[in-house]
Every structure is written in structure tokens, then in C-alpha cells.
Design a protein around this motif. Structure first.
Motif, PDB file in Angstrom:
ATOM      1  N   HIS A   1      79.898 -31.124 -48.594  1.00  8.60           N
ATOM      2  CA  HIS A   1      79.520 -31.172 -50.012  1.00  8.60           C
ATOM      3  C   HIS A   1      80.478 -30.369 -50.882  1.00  8.60           C
ATOM      4  O   HIS A   1      81.147 -29.452 -50.403  1.00  8.60           O
TER       5      HIS A   1
ATOM      6  N   ASP B   1      82.252 -22.802 -48.572  1.00  9.18           N
ATOM      7  CA  ASP B   1      80.992 -23.456 -48.194  1.00  9.18           C
ATOM      8  C   ASP B   1      80.990 -24.888 -48.723  1.00  9.18           C
ATOM      9  O   ASP B   1      81.011 -25.101 -49.931  1.00  9.18           O
TER      10      ASP B   1
ATOM     11  N   GLU C   1      73.959 -30.873 -52.118  1.00 11.10           N
ATOM     12  CA  GLU C   1      73.566 -30.291 -50.830  1.00 11.10           C
ATOM     13  C   GLU C   1      72.866 -28.966 -51.031  1.00 11.10           C
ATOM     14  O   GLU C   1      71.938 -28.620 -50.310  1.00 11.10           O
ATOM     15  N   GLU C   2      73.339 -28.191 -52.023  1.00 10.20           N
ATOM     16  CA  GLU C   2      72.863 -26.807 -52.129  1.00 10.20           C
ATOM     17  C   GLU C   2      71.446 -26.695 -52.676  1.00 10.20           C
ATOM     18  O   GLU C   2      70.696 -25.815 -52.288  1.00 10.20           O
TER      19      GLU C   2
ATOM     20  N   HIS D   1      82.375 -27.034 -41.094  1.00  6.21           N
ATOM     21  CA  HIS D   1      81.778 -26.090 -42.049  1.00  6.21           C
ATOM     22  C   HIS D   1      82.140 -24.677 -41.612  1.00  6.21           C
ATOM     23  O   HIS D   1      82.326 -24.430 -40.420  1.00  6.21           O
TER      24      HIS D   1
ATOM     25  N   GLN E   1      79.017 -19.344 -41.773  1.00  4.19           N
ATOM     26  CA  GLN E   1      78.034 -18.676 -42.643  1.00  4.19           C
ATOM     27  C   GLN E   1      77.214 -17.640 -41.877  1.00  4.19           C
ATOM     28  O   GLN E   1      76.122 -17.256 -42.312  1.00  4.19           O
TER      29      GLN E   1
ATOM     30  N   HIS F   1      72.243 -28.364 -43.112  1.00  3.90           N
ATOM     31  CA  HIS F   1      73.428 -29.122 -43.511  1.00  3.90           C
ATOM     32  C   HIS F   1      73.045 -30.594 -43.593  1.00  3.90           C
ATOM     33  O   HIS F   1      72.047 -31.014 -43.009  1.00  3.90           O
TER      34      HIS F   1
HETATM   35 ZN   LIG Z   1      77.285 -25.831 -47.089  1.00  7.69          ZN
END
Ligand SMILES: [Zn+2]
Length: 421
Positions: A91, A102, A136-137, A201, A204, A367
């Protein structure tokens, strides 16, 4: 085991400098103090990021299309016109105080893979398709992972059109504006078959960095439940109204949050519980709050535990509201997902062949891959990020690690795109 020569030659075309330059160019769109980005879904910045991605794709003659929720698809054709594509993506939207990697990393790693394959002149049986998922967020419009939820049929677009952001802007209008801002992109139907999906990705989290590994072979994603909890009270003068006569929505909200922390207390520290959003009305220091809306986010990797916790949220909230009435609305319900062994093994094998240190791990964050796993064999590639910091302006990652992840992605996509049924 060593890699086939044509695959190795293609992987060698992944350009670390180009990937980094593109990441930094994207990071200028919505740049905020502290080195982060604020690129909310359907914002001016989101639209600018889309335009830049489309320009890069067109410079390579990849075809570009968009569906009714604004998911953006970039495709390199395969030799079999009837074959469903192997997909990759992530995203481009961010948290309000998000970082430079991210999401956007997975999109640009996918573009890098497509470009490397194209420059190497390799033909694949299946098309390879890069997707930039919409919203996405979920920082501006809830819930998160909307684009992939609609694409995979888990949710309907109509379910989301009346959602409003904190300023009262409706998703319907924001989406229409975004679609209108990219008028020269072909429209495609919402659903389409996919042969496989790999998402790259940043991790995180801190596991890869502390283990000194470059590639995370992701085995699955923990389950989560989201709720909007509303507390209905009555506004009164803060100086004159006795406490016993109040219906103080904020006070009850605090009681509820406290009870939910008790509910989710876990000695093993595996349960994740977060209240990260709260809207208080009228939000004035000398008025008793008449209405509070807050979010509750609960996660756990075990399907039984997440189910038990999810079911306990509303009763626990009701029991702890003392002066006010409440309403609990579930907004997201995702069971833990386990990625497909074919994709997981392929990622692990490729990392070994490229002599990159790897480890298997499961994802704490959600995700789009979670929804894709419902319709096709799916996996994810993680790369380390500094101290595991994410959803934060200070998010950082090493250029060499980002390129390594793109190389693994390239080789795995090639393998899947040439696989026989
Ligand atoms: Zn993400």
C-alpha cells in the motif's frame, strides 16, 4: 543449492540505488517533520503518489488499471493469455505520523522486480501484476485493509461508502475524487482471479534485527478484532453540576478502557490490546462530555483465544459503564491466517540460494496478504527495520536489506509465474 542462471541474471538487475531513490522520491509526497510521511488514503498526497507510480509504470510500458475502490494494478504480460497473474504489492497510504517504508516499500520492491524481469527480457507464462491496495492503514477511514477486503470479496464496497473521517468527509466523496483524479487509467472489474500473491514489507518489529537476519519468511498473521465503542452521556457545566447527577461519557469511557485492559491482561505478553483513537464531544475543558467514541483493537495468533477475547469485549464494556448507555460496533473480524506452504517454501529456498540469512516468523501486524490468502496461495517477505520502530516518523531501514528483499521477491515471483498447474 545454486540458483538457475537465468533467474540469477534477472535478480542481478535489481538495482539497489534505483529502489532507494524511488523510496526517497515517494517520501517527499506528504513529508512531515521528523523524517516521516502523512499520506492518508484518498488525500491529495495519496493521489500524487498514485500519479508518480503510474508514470514510472508507463515509462516501462506496463499496463495500468484501477478498480472501483481505487486499487491500482500494474501488469507485465505473460505468454499464456488465459493464465491468472502472479501478484505482488502493498500500500501507498500511511499512518498520520507514519514512516518512509511501511507499505510503499512493498509497492516499489514489486515495481523493481517487474522492471528487473523486463530488463532481463525474461518471458513468464503467467502475467506478473503489481497492486497498490487502497486504504490499508485505516488511519483516516476505518477499517483498515479496505482495498484487499473488497478485491477478495470479504467485504462489499457498498459497506464502506458511508464511512466518515474525523472531519465528517464521506468515503464516497473522497473515493470519487481519487478516481476522478486519475481519469486516463483504464477501469477494471473489482474481482479477478490470482494464481499467487507475495507481499514484501518491513518487519515493523525487532526480531530480524536482533537475530541478525536479512529475510523474514512469514508464516502467517495473527487474528484481530476491531470495535468502535460509543458512550452516550449528557453535557453539563463542569463547575456547577454535582458529580452524582452527571452522565459523564468520558468518565465511563475511561472505566470501560480500564476493564478492557483487565480483560486482555496476559502474563505471557502475547495478547495485544490498543485504544488508539478517541473522539470526545463537545471536547471542551469546562463541559462534561456528552459523547465519546473510541476504538478497541485486540489481537492474538491463536484462533480460540482471539475468539474468546473478541466475544468478551462487549459484555465487559457494558458491565463497566456506570452512568451512561453504550453501543459497541464490531468493525473488523479477522481470524489468524496461515500462509501457503508452496509460497513460504519458495521464499525460504530463494533466500538460501541468494545466501541471505533468513528466519521464519509470524506477523504481528495486519496486511493485505491476510485477505489475499483467502483466494490464492500467499506469502510475505519481511526485511529488518531499525529497532523495530514503525507507525512512527523515525521508521528506518537499510538500503541493502531493502534491495535483498526485492531480490528474493523477484526470484520467487519468477518461480511462481513459470510454475505448471
Ligand atoms: Zn503496511
Amino acid at each position: 543449492m545454486s540458483m538457475r542462471e537465468d533467474v540469477q541474471n534477472t535478480v542481478n538487475r535489481v538495482d539497489q540505488g534505483r529502489l532507494w531513490r524511488r523510496l526517497m522520491e515517494m517520501a517527499r509526497i506528504g513529508a512531515i517533520p521528523g523524517g516521516g510521511v502523512n499520506r492518508a488514503a484518498f488525500s491529495r498526497e495519496d493521489i500524487a503518489a498514485r500519479a508518480l507510480l503510474v508514470a514510472w509504470a508507463r515509462a516501462r510500458n506496463f499496463s495500468v488499471a484501477m478498480d472501483a475502490i481505487g486499487n491500482l494494478f500494474i501488469r507485465r504480460a505473460g505468454s499464456d493469455p488465459r493464465a491468472a497473474p502472479v501478484m505482488t504489492g502493498s500500500h501507498m497510504d500511511s499512518q498520520p505520523r507514519g514512516g518512509r517504508f511501511d507499505g510503499i516499500y512493498g509497492v516499489l520492491a514489486g515495481l523493481e522486480a517487474l522492471q528487473a524481469i523486463d530488463e532481463a527480457g525474461v518471458k513468464t507464462r503467467r502475467p506478473i501484476e503489481l497492486v497498490a491496495w487502497t486504504n490499508e492503514e485505516g488511519g483516516r477511514f476505518q477499517p483498515c485493509t479496505m482495498g484487499s477486503a473488497v478485491y477478495t470479496g470479504a467485504r462489499r464496497l457498498e459497506d464502506f461508502l458511508d464511512v466518515k473521517d474525523n472531519e465528517g468527509v464521506g468515503l464516497r466523496d473522497a473515493l470519487a475524487q481519487t478516481l476522478a483524479a486519475t481519469p486516463d487509467v483504464a477501469r477494471r472489474p473489482i474481482k479477478a482471479p490470482a494464481a499467487a500473491y507475495i507481499e514484501a514489507h518491513i518487519e515493523q518489529g525487532p526480531l530480524l534485527e536482533s537475530a541478525g537476519k536479512t529475510i523474514g519468511v512469514v508464516t502467517g498473521i495473527q487474528g484481530l478484532r476491531w470495535f468502535n465503542i460509543e458512550v452516550f452521556g449528557k453535557t453539563d457545566h463542569a463547575g456547577t453540576t454535582p458529580l452524582a447527577l452527571r452522565q459523564d461519557a468520558l468518565r465511563d469511557a475511561v472505566n470501560i478502557i480500564h476493564a478492557l485492559h483487565e480483560l486482555t491482561r496476559d502474563a505471557a505478553d502475547t495478547v495485544r490490546f490498543t485504544v488508539g483513537r478517541m473522539l470526545v464531544t463537545p471536547n471542551s475543558p469546562n463541559s462534561v462530555a456528552s459523547h465519546v467514541l473510541f476504538s478497541a483493537d485486540v489481537r492474538h495468533p491463536d484462533p480460540v483465544t482471539i475468539d474468546r477475547l473478541g466475544k468478551a469485549v462487549e459484555p465487559a464494556a457494558r458491565k463497566s459503564a456506570r452512568q451512561c448507555t453504550i453501543k459497541v460496533t464490531p468493525t473488523l473480524h479477522d481470524d489468524p491466517c496461515v500462509f501457503h506452504p508452496t509460497v513460504v517454501d519458495s521464499i525460504e529456498r530463494v533466500a538460501n540460494e541468494l545466501k541471505l540469512g533468513s528466519m521464519r516468523l509470524s506477523s504481528g501486524a495486519s496486511h493485505d496478504a491476510m485477505y489475499m490468502a483467502r483466494i490464492c496461495p500467499t506469502g510475505m517477505i519481511f526485511v529488518p527495520c531499525e529497532k523495530g520502530v514503525s507507525h512512527n516518523e523515525a521508521e528506518n531501514a537499510k538500503s541493502a536489506d531493502l534491495a535483498a528483499g526485492a531480490r528474493v521477491l523477484t526470484a520467487a515471483l519468477l518461480e511462481l509465474a513459470n510454475k505448471e498447474e
